[in-house]
Write a protein that holds these residues in place. Structure first.
Motif, PDB file in Angstrom:
ATOM      1  N   HIS A 123     -40.631  -1.383 -57.681  1.00 32.97           N
ATOM      2  CA  HIS A 123     -40.049  -1.877 -56.432  1.00 32.97           C
ATOM      3  C   HIS A 123     -40.679  -3.187 -55.968  1.00 32.97           C
ATOM      4  O   HIS A 123     -40.530  -3.566 -54.816  1.00 32.97           O
ATOM      5  N   GLU A 124     -41.369  -3.878 -56.863  1.00 29.69           N
ATOM      6  CA  GLU A 124     -41.909  -5.191 -56.536  1.00 29.69           C
ATOM      7  C   GLU A 124     -40.782  -6.218 -56.617  1.00 29.69           C
ATOM      8  O   GLU A 124     -39.901  -6.108 -57.456  1.00 29.69           O
ATOM      9  N   VAL A 125     -40.797  -7.173 -55.705  1.00 36.36           N
ATOM     10  CA  VAL A 125     -39.787  -8.216 -55.681  1.00 36.36           C
ATOM     11  C   VAL A 125     -40.299  -9.415 -56.460  1.00 36.36           C
ATOM     12  O   VAL A 125     -41.426  -9.879 -56.226  1.00 36.36           O
ATOM     13  N   ILE A 126     -39.507  -9.888 -57.400  1.00 30.42           N
ATOM     14  CA  ILE A 126     -39.854 -11.055 -58.226  1.00 30.42           C
ATOM     15  C   ILE A 126     -38.849 -12.142 -57.932  1.00 30.42           C
ATOM     16  O   ILE A 126     -37.644 -11.942 -58.065  1.00 30.42           O
ATOM     17  N   GLU A 127     -39.358 -13.278 -57.508  1.00 34.68           N
ATOM     18  CA  GLU A 127     -38.510 -14.425 -57.180  1.00 34.68           C
ATOM     19  C   GLU A 127     -38.651 -15.458 -58.289  1.00 34.68           C
ATOM     20  O   GLU A 127     -39.757 -15.771 -58.714  1.00 34.68           O
ATOM     21  N   PHE A 128     -37.537 -15.974 -58.749  1.00 33.27           N
ATOM     22  CA  PHE A 128     -37.527 -17.107 -59.658  1.00 33.27           C
ATOM     23  C   PHE A 128     -37.179 -18.318 -58.805  1.00 33.27           C
ATOM     24  O   PHE A 128     -36.206 -18.274 -58.048  1.00 33.27           O
ATOM     25  N   SER A 129     -37.973 -19.371 -58.900  1.00 27.74           N
ATOM     26  CA  SER A 129     -37.879 -20.453 -57.943  1.00 27.74           C
ATOM     27  C   SER A 129     -38.036 -21.807 -58.624  1.00 27.74           C
ATOM     28  O   SER A 129     -38.883 -21.970 -59.501  1.00 27.74           O
ATOM     29  N   GLN A 130     -37.200 -22.760 -58.196  1.00 25.89           N
ATOM     30  CA  GLN A 130     -37.306 -24.139 -58.696  1.00 25.89           C
ATOM     31  C   GLN A 130     -37.381 -25.074 -57.491  1.00 25.89           C
ATOM     32  O   GLN A 130     -36.442 -25.158 -56.708  1.00 25.89           O
ATOM     33  N   ILE A 131     -38.511 -25.751 -57.354  1.00 23.36           N
ATOM     34  CA  ILE A 131     -38.646 -26.772 -56.321  1.00 23.36           C
ATOM     35  C   ILE A 131     -37.944 -28.019 -56.833  1.00 23.36           C
ATOM     36  O   ILE A 131     -38.221 -28.475 -57.939  1.00 23.36           O
ATOM     37  N   LEU A 132     -37.004 -28.518 -56.070  1.00 20.66           N
ATOM     38  CA  LEU A 132     -36.171 -29.645 -56.506  1.00 20.66           C
ATOM     39  C   LEU A 132     -36.839 -30.979 -56.216  1.00 20.66           C
ATOM     40  O   LEU A 132     -37.656 -31.111 -55.369  1.00 20.66           O
TER      41      LEU A 132
END
Length: 132
Positions: A123-132
């Motif tokens: 139940h851990e939340v994993i965010e995939f993120s790209q700083i533009l």
């Protein structure tokens, strides 16, 4: 041929967690040597946000007055990617988009950030993120 996730990930981006008192939390981490890399407001969520950095460690602290105030209270782990669309396609093709999330945009940093989230087996939340 699409980019494989292991080739797309550049490393850890940030750990995010809620707080009931942003000023107190920022002051605490500043005493530990962190500095405010960005202070902003998330209009969509109605939350004040501070990104605190020390070395290559980044924390995203957001005041939502819903912090559980117990160990394990972090909300999400963000993984930095070069190409958010490619990461999204691969996660979906692997059947891992269990939140049925889409790619979101926030006007953080200089040019904004795009991200999506999934949930891990604990139940851990994993965010995939790209700083533009």
């Amino acid at each position: 041929m699409s980019m494989k996730l292991h080739d797309n990930v550049t490393g850890f981006q940030h750990m995010g967690f809620p707080t009931n008192d942003l000023a107190e939390t920022v002051a605490f981490y500043e005493k530990l040597g962190f500095h405010v890399a960005l202070r902003t407001y998330n209009e969509e969520a109605g939350e004040e946000v501070a990104f605190l950095q020390i070395g290559n460690l980044m924390l995203e602290i957001y005041e939502n007055h819903q912090a559980p105030m117990q160990a394990g209270a972090w909300d999400h782990l963000a993984i930095d990617v070069k190409d958010i669309e490619a990461a999204y396609q691969e996660v979906c093709s692997l059947g891992l988009n269990n939140q049925k999330d889409t790619i979101h945009f926030l006007p953080f940093w200089k040019n904004g950030v795009k991200f999506f989230k999934i949930t891990g087996p604990n139940h851990e939340v994993i965010e995939f993120s790209q700083i533009l």
